[in-house]
Structure formats: C-alpha cells, structure tokens
Scaffold this motif. Structure first.
Motif, short mmCIF file in Angstrom:
data_model
loop_
_atom_site.label_atom_id
_atom_site.label_comp_id
_atom_site.label_asym_id
_atom_site.label_seq_id
_atom_site.Cartn_x
_atom_site.Cartn_y
_atom_site.Cartn_z
N ALA A 73 -7.30 -9.42 3.59
CA ALA A 73 -8.42 -8.98 4.44
C ALA A 73 -9.55 -8.41 3.59
O ALA A 73 -10.73 -8.63 3.89
CB ALA A 73 -7.93 -7.96 5.45
N GLY A 74 -9.21 -7.68 2.55
CA GLY A 74 -10.24 -7.13 1.66
C GLY A 74 -11.01 -8.21 0.93
O GLY A 74 -12.24 -8.14 0.79
N ALA A 105 -1.33 -8.59 3.28
CA ALA A 105 -2.31 -8.82 4.35
C ALA A 105 -3.55 -7.95 4.14
O ALA A 105 -4.67 -8.40 4.39
CB ALA A 105 -1.67 -8.51 5.70
N ILE A 106 -3.36 -6.75 3.65
CA ILE A 106 -4.50 -5.87 3.41
C ILE A 106 -5.35 -6.41 2.26
O ILE A 106 -6.58 -6.40 2.33
CB ILE A 106 -4.02 -4.43 3.13
N VAL A 107 -4.71 -6.92 1.22
CA VAL A 107 -5.45 -7.50 0.09
C VAL A 107 -6.22 -8.73 0.56
O VAL A 107 -7.40 -8.91 0.21
CB VAL A 107 -4.49 -7.86 -1.06
N GLY A 133 5.65 -2.48 3.55
CA GLY A 133 4.32 -2.49 4.17
C GLY A 133 3.60 -3.82 4.02
O GLY A 133 4.03 -4.71 3.30
N PRO A 134 2.46 -3.91 4.71
CA PRO A 134 1.71 -5.17 4.71
C PRO A 134 0.66 -5.23 3.60
O PRO A 134 -0.51 -5.48 3.85
CB PRO A 134 1.05 -5.14 6.09
N SER A 135 1.05 -4.99 2.38
CA SER A 135 0.07 -4.93 1.29
C SER A 135 -0.62 -6.27 1.07
O SER A 135 -1.82 -6.31 0.77
CB SER A 135 0.74 -4.45 0.01
N THR A 144 -13.32 -9.93 3.45
CA THR A 144 -14.46 -9.07 3.76
C THR A 144 -15.47 -9.06 2.61
O THR A 144 -16.68 -9.13 2.84
CB THR A 144 -13.98 -7.64 4.06
#
Length: 58
Positions: free
Chosen positions: A32-33, A28-30, A24-26, A36
């Motif tokens: 983006a978080g 990229a999610i981190v 998964g794209p973990s 933000t």
C-alpha cells in the motif's frame, strides 16, 4: 497419496495459523505504501509537466 503431507492434528494447525497471524500484515502495508508513493509521484509529474507549462488561468 505419495506426495501428500502426513496428517496433522487440528491443534498443531491452529498453532501454525496463530504464528502467521501474529506477524501482522507487513507485506500489505508495504504494498500500500509503494502504491501510494507511485500515485503521489504521478500527480507531481502531471502537475509539473502539464499544468505549470500551460500558465495561469485567465
């Protein structure tokens, strides 16, 4: 060439790709978080240090 990897079969390469994609794209999610959270923190700082000291609009 001397430094190149030995050739692999297409099935082994496909299996390696499937293993990477299944995680998964973990990252990229981190990222983006974090981005933000930085934007929200800058907005609050701007609000607290610029808008509130100026007072209400007349």
């Amino acid at each position: 060439m001397f430094n190149s990897d030995p050739p692999t079969s297409p099935a082994a390469a496909d299996q390696a790709v499937e293993e990477v994609v299944s995680q998964g794209p973990s990252g990229a999610i981190v990222l983006a978080g974090i981005a933000t959270a930085c934007v929200v923190a800058m907005w609050f700082a701007f609000y607290l240090f610029v808008f509130l000291p100026r007072g209400s609009l007349q």
